[in-house]
Design an enzyme around this catalytic site. Structure first.
Site, PDB file in Angstrom:
ATOM      1  N   PRO A 123       0.966  -1.705  -0.009  1.00  0.00           N
ATOM      2  CA  PRO A 123       0.588   0.154   0.513  1.00  0.00           C
ATOM      3  C   PRO A 123       0.747   1.304  -0.236  1.00  0.00           C
ATOM      4  CG  PRO A 123      -0.666  -1.694   1.864  1.00  0.00           C
ATOM      5  CD  PRO A 123       0.675  -2.090   1.416  1.00  0.00           C
ATOM      6  N   ASP A 235      12.519  -6.009 -15.433  1.00  0.00           N
ATOM      7  CA  ASP A 235      13.289  -6.279 -17.001  1.00  0.00           C
ATOM      8  C   ASP A 235      12.330  -7.202 -17.883  1.00  0.00           C
ATOM      9  OD1 ASP A 235      14.888  -4.366 -16.378  1.00  0.00           O
ATOM     10  OD2 ASP A 235      16.913  -5.484 -15.831  1.00  0.00           O
ATOM     11  N   LEU A 333     -15.769   3.537 -34.255  1.00  0.00           N
ATOM     12  CA  LEU A 333     -17.384   2.693 -34.462  1.00  0.00           C
ATOM     13  C   LEU A 333     -17.790   3.491 -33.630  1.00  0.00           C
ATOM     14  CD1 LEU A 333     -15.639  -0.017 -34.036  1.00  0.00           C
ATOM     15  CD2 LEU A 333     -16.979  -0.650 -32.466  1.00  0.00           C
ATOM     16  N   GLU A 358       3.441  -2.957 -13.832  1.00  0.00           N
ATOM     17  CA  GLU A 358       5.269  -3.547 -13.677  1.00  0.00           C
ATOM     18  C   GLU A 358       6.309  -2.465 -14.800  1.00  0.00           C
ATOM     19  OE1 GLU A 358       6.347  -7.373 -15.378  1.00  0.00           O
ATOM     20  OE2 GLU A 358       3.882  -8.302 -15.149  1.00  0.00           O
ATOM     21  N   GLU A 362       5.851   6.016 -16.635  1.00  0.00           N
ATOM     22  CA  GLU A 362       6.986   7.380 -16.294  1.00  0.00           C
ATOM     23  C   GLU A 362       8.138   6.661 -15.896  1.00  0.00           C
ATOM     24  OE1 GLU A 362       2.884   7.404 -15.191  1.00  0.00           O
ATOM     25  OE2 GLU A 362       3.291   8.899 -16.153  1.00  0.00           O
TER      26      GLU A 362
HETATM   27  N1  CAA Z   1      19.030  -5.156 -12.445  1.00  0.00           N
HETATM   28  C1  CAA Z   1      19.724  -5.871 -11.369  1.00  0.00           C
HETATM   29  N2  CAA Z   1      19.569  -4.606 -10.498  1.00  0.00           N
HETATM   30  C2  CAA Z   1      19.461  -3.257 -11.296  1.00  0.00           C
HETATM   31  C3  CAA Z   1      17.864  -2.485 -11.583  1.00  0.00           C
HETATM   32  C4  CAA Z   1      18.437  -4.215 -12.906  1.00  0.00           C
HETATM   33  N3  CAA Z   1      17.744  -3.984 -13.749  1.00  0.00           N
HETATM   34  N4  CAA Z   1      18.136  -2.166 -11.843  1.00  0.00           N
HETATM   35  C5  CAA Z   1      18.215  -1.172 -10.749  1.00  0.00           C
HETATM   36  N5  CAA Z   1      19.454  -1.961  -9.807  1.00  0.00           N
HETATM   37  C6  CAA Z   1      20.364  -1.940  -9.289  1.00  0.00           C
HETATM   38  C7  CAA Z   1      21.362  -1.083  -8.954  1.00  0.00           C
HETATM   39  O1  CAA Z   1      22.147  -1.404  -9.712  1.00  0.00           O
HETATM   40  C8  CAA Z   1      21.463  -0.519  -7.622  1.00  0.00           C
HETATM   41  O2  CAA Z   1      22.237  -1.846  -6.719  1.00  0.00           O
HETATM   42  P1  CAA Z   1      23.365  -1.617  -5.781  1.00  0.00           P
HETATM   43  O3  CAA Z   1      22.939  -0.726  -4.386  1.00  0.00           O
HETATM   44  O4  CAA Z   1      24.093  -2.117  -5.813  1.00  0.00           O
HETATM   45  O5  CAA Z   1      24.439   0.261  -6.505  1.00  0.00           O
HETATM   46  C9  CAA Z   1      19.699  -0.727  -6.701  1.00  0.00           C
HETATM   47  O6  CAA Z   1      19.436  -1.954  -8.248  1.00  0.00           O
HETATM   48  C10 CAA Z   1      19.365   0.295  -6.577  1.00  0.00           C
HETATM   49  O7  CAA Z   1      19.114   0.840  -7.906  1.00  0.00           O
HETATM   50  P2  CAA Z   1      18.542   2.551  -7.954  1.00  0.00           P
HETATM   51  O8  CAA Z   1      19.280   3.336  -7.407  1.00  0.00           O
HETATM   52  O9  CAA Z   1      18.344   2.621  -9.625  1.00  0.00           O
HETATM   53  O10 CAA Z   1      16.872   1.868  -7.376  1.00  0.00           O
HETATM   54  P3  CAA Z   1      15.854   3.556  -7.274  1.00  0.00           P
HETATM   55  O11 CAA Z   1      15.250   2.883  -5.566  1.00  0.00           O
HETATM   56  O12 CAA Z   1      16.598   4.617  -7.355  1.00  0.00           O
HETATM   57  O13 CAA Z   1      14.954   2.548  -7.923  1.00  0.00           O
HETATM   58  C11 CAA Z   1      13.135   2.747  -9.774  1.00  0.00           C
HETATM   59  C12 CAA Z   1      14.966   2.484  -9.348  1.00  0.00           C
HETATM   60  C13 CAA Z   1      13.476   1.758 -11.206  1.00  0.00           C
HETATM   61  C14 CAA Z   1      12.517   3.689 -10.306  1.00  0.00           C
HETATM   62  C15 CAA Z   1      12.804   1.290  -9.574  1.00  0.00           C
HETATM   63  O14 CAA Z   1      12.540   1.673  -7.851  1.00  0.00           O
HETATM   64  C16 CAA Z   1      11.395   0.430 -10.248  1.00  0.00           C
HETATM   65  O15 CAA Z   1      11.895   0.074 -11.161  1.00  0.00           O
HETATM   66  N6  CAA Z   1      10.216   1.233  -9.665  1.00  0.00           N
HETATM   67  C17 CAA Z   1       9.101   0.111 -10.515  1.00  0.00           C
HETATM   68  C18 CAA Z   1       8.341  -0.752  -9.567  1.00  0.00           C
HETATM   69  C19 CAA Z   1       7.434  -1.055 -10.485  1.00  0.00           C
HETATM   70  O16 CAA Z   1       7.897  -2.328 -11.542  1.00  0.00           O
HETATM   71  N7  CAA Z   1       6.591  -1.985  -9.797  1.00  0.00           N
HETATM   72  C20 CAA Z   1       5.503  -2.811 -10.411  1.00  0.00           C
HETATM   73  C21 CAA Z   1       5.210  -4.431  -9.462  1.00  0.00           C
HETATM   74  S1  CAA Z   1       4.739  -5.783 -10.064  1.00  0.00           S
HETATM   75  C22 CAA Z   1       3.589  -5.393 -10.660  1.00  0.00           C
HETATM   76  O17 CAA Z   1       2.939  -4.951 -11.336  1.00  0.00           O
HETATM   77  C23 CAA Z   1       2.108  -6.668  -9.964  1.00  0.00           C
HETATM   78  C24 CAA Z   1       1.453  -7.593 -10.805  1.00  0.00           C
HETATM   79  O18 CAA Z   1       1.397  -8.367  -9.956  1.00  0.00           O
HETATM   80  C25 CAA Z   1       2.139  -7.498 -12.261  1.00  0.00           C
END
Ligand code: CAA
Length: 374
Positions: A123, A235, A333, A358, A362
């Protein structure tokens, strides 16, 4: 015929015969029938790229994306069911699991005996996934997980979950670990299932974890490296959602096109009007571009080349294209697009979530920009 064309034809035939006839009912009743789960398992769609030695279909990620697209073209709810199963539940076990974990869970997930889900969001932790507060307390031979998980796709049906919780209390992503949790464990409960705008057949649950005991052997990957498990999983998951958006867009495009060819106004089919032709042209172009992005990011994943940026680009573009295409399909339509006698209002409702889950559009831009600018 190429191998991928054969897979597309197979998935398309399955989607048209087994899923399309039920899609309106799945939407209306907000439920995917039990028989569909069984057929998805029998056809290998519940474990598309699980190697055959673990009971899967042994295909590659490119095939998986094609299957998600074709299934979503017929029924977007079923599309996300298999996308969450393959990308979010199976992939992290394949990538980060040890041999024992793979042997224990992959065959049952791939056959469809077990539905899987991915519990990251909370949440108070959506886009800022690192701020989650679910805790995993070390109790010697096991952990005890306590917290609340939000918007969990497949959450109602799931027998196994990939759960992210902190083994060390922090304000950021550090301290987060990943676990494989069996949902029949005491303390796991589905608090509610959301009533949604679209993909209504797929369950979206809120889950409470109250001192759920997880054996130490179910820690997935290294302790306190859970954020990397989550990010790496997303990813690939994003390519799956891009494929879902592509399938929804394709469905709306096909419907709008055939309607425009048949609908007569001012004495001729509306397809002869340039206003409609330009919409059809733009729909076709957006779909072609999205299909290339999905295929390219999938191919990179199959070849072991980096795909974080390309997967985010595919999701961003395919999702925004699906929203544009489904909106315009309603316009083609006219009044008929707005009523439930025609499927395009469902496509429009189903498309919206692809810009959100996912990672929102943004967040995809954040990911793309950070990889371009480093
Ligand atoms: N692969 C591996 N490691 C990664 C990575 C990746 N793609 N991206 C970042 N990291 C690592 C970084 O290397 C870093 O590691 P270190 O501590 O070793 O330096 C660490 O993660 C932190 O990286 P960031 O500083 O870039 O992280 P951040 O806190 O700024 O967050 C973000 C980055 C892209 C905003 C991330 O939080 C994000 O993707 N947020 C969105 C979350 C999301 O997609 N949620 C959906 C949930 S699932 C869903 O939708 C429900 C479902 O059931 C379908």
């Amino acid at each position: 015929m190429s191998e991928y064309q054969e897979i597309r034809d197979l998935a398309s035939k399955f989607a048209d015969s087994e899923l399309a006839p039920l899609a309106a009912q799945v939407d209306k009743e907000a439920r995917i029938p039990e028989s569909t789960y069984q057929k998805l398992g029998e056809n290998g769609f519940m474990g598309v790229y699980v190697p055959e030695e673990y009971g899967g279909a042994g295909m590659d990620y490119s095939s998986y994306a094609i299957i998600v697209e074709e299934i979503s073209r017929a029924c977007a709810s079923t599309g996300v069911l298999i996308s969450a199963q393959n990308s979010l539940a199976i992939w992290p076990i394949l990538e980060f699991g040890n041999e024992q974990q793979k042997k224990e869970y992959l065959p049952r997930l791939a056959s469809g005996e077990m539905v899987g889900c991915f519990c990251l969001s909370e949440p108070g932790a959506g886009s800022d996934a690192g701020s989650l507060t679910t805790m995993a307390e070390d109790c010697g031979d096991h952990f005890e997980l306590t917290g609340t998980k939000n918007f969990i796709t497949n959450g109602k049906e799931a027998k196994v979950a990939i759960v992210f919780a902190k083994t060390k209390k922090t304000d950021d992503y550090k301290g987060m670990s990943a676990f494989i949790v069996e949902t029949e464990t005491p303390g796991w409960s589905v608090i509610k299932c959301e009533d949604k705008l679209g993909i209504k057949g797929s369950s979206t649950a809120q889950i409470a974890l109250d001192k759920v005991k997880v054996p130490k052997k179910n820690l997935l990957g290294e302790p306190e490296r859970g954020f990397k498990v989550a990010m790496a999983t997303l990813d690939g998951g994003r390519i799956g959602i891009a494929a879902q958006a592509l399938g929804i867009g394709e469905a709306a495009f096909r419907y709008a096109k055939s309607y425009a060819l048949e609908r007569v106004q001012f004495g001729k089919p509306i397809a002869s009007l340039q206003a409609i032709q330009f919409i059809i042209a733009d729909m076709s172009t957006k779909l072609a571009a999205a299909r290339h992005l999905v295929a390219d990011s999938s191919r990179r994943k199959d070849e072991g080349v980096s795909y974080s940026k390309e997967g985010a680009q595919a999701k961003l573009f395919a999702a925004e294209s699906a929203m544009w295409i489904t909106t315009k399909a309603i316009q083609v339509l006219g009044g008929n697009g707005f009523i439930k006698d025609y499927p395009v209002e469902r496509y429009f409702r189903d498309a919206k979530i692809t810009e959100i889950y996912e990672g929102t559009s943004e967040i995809q831009r954040v990911v793309i920009a950070s990889l371009e600018l480093r």
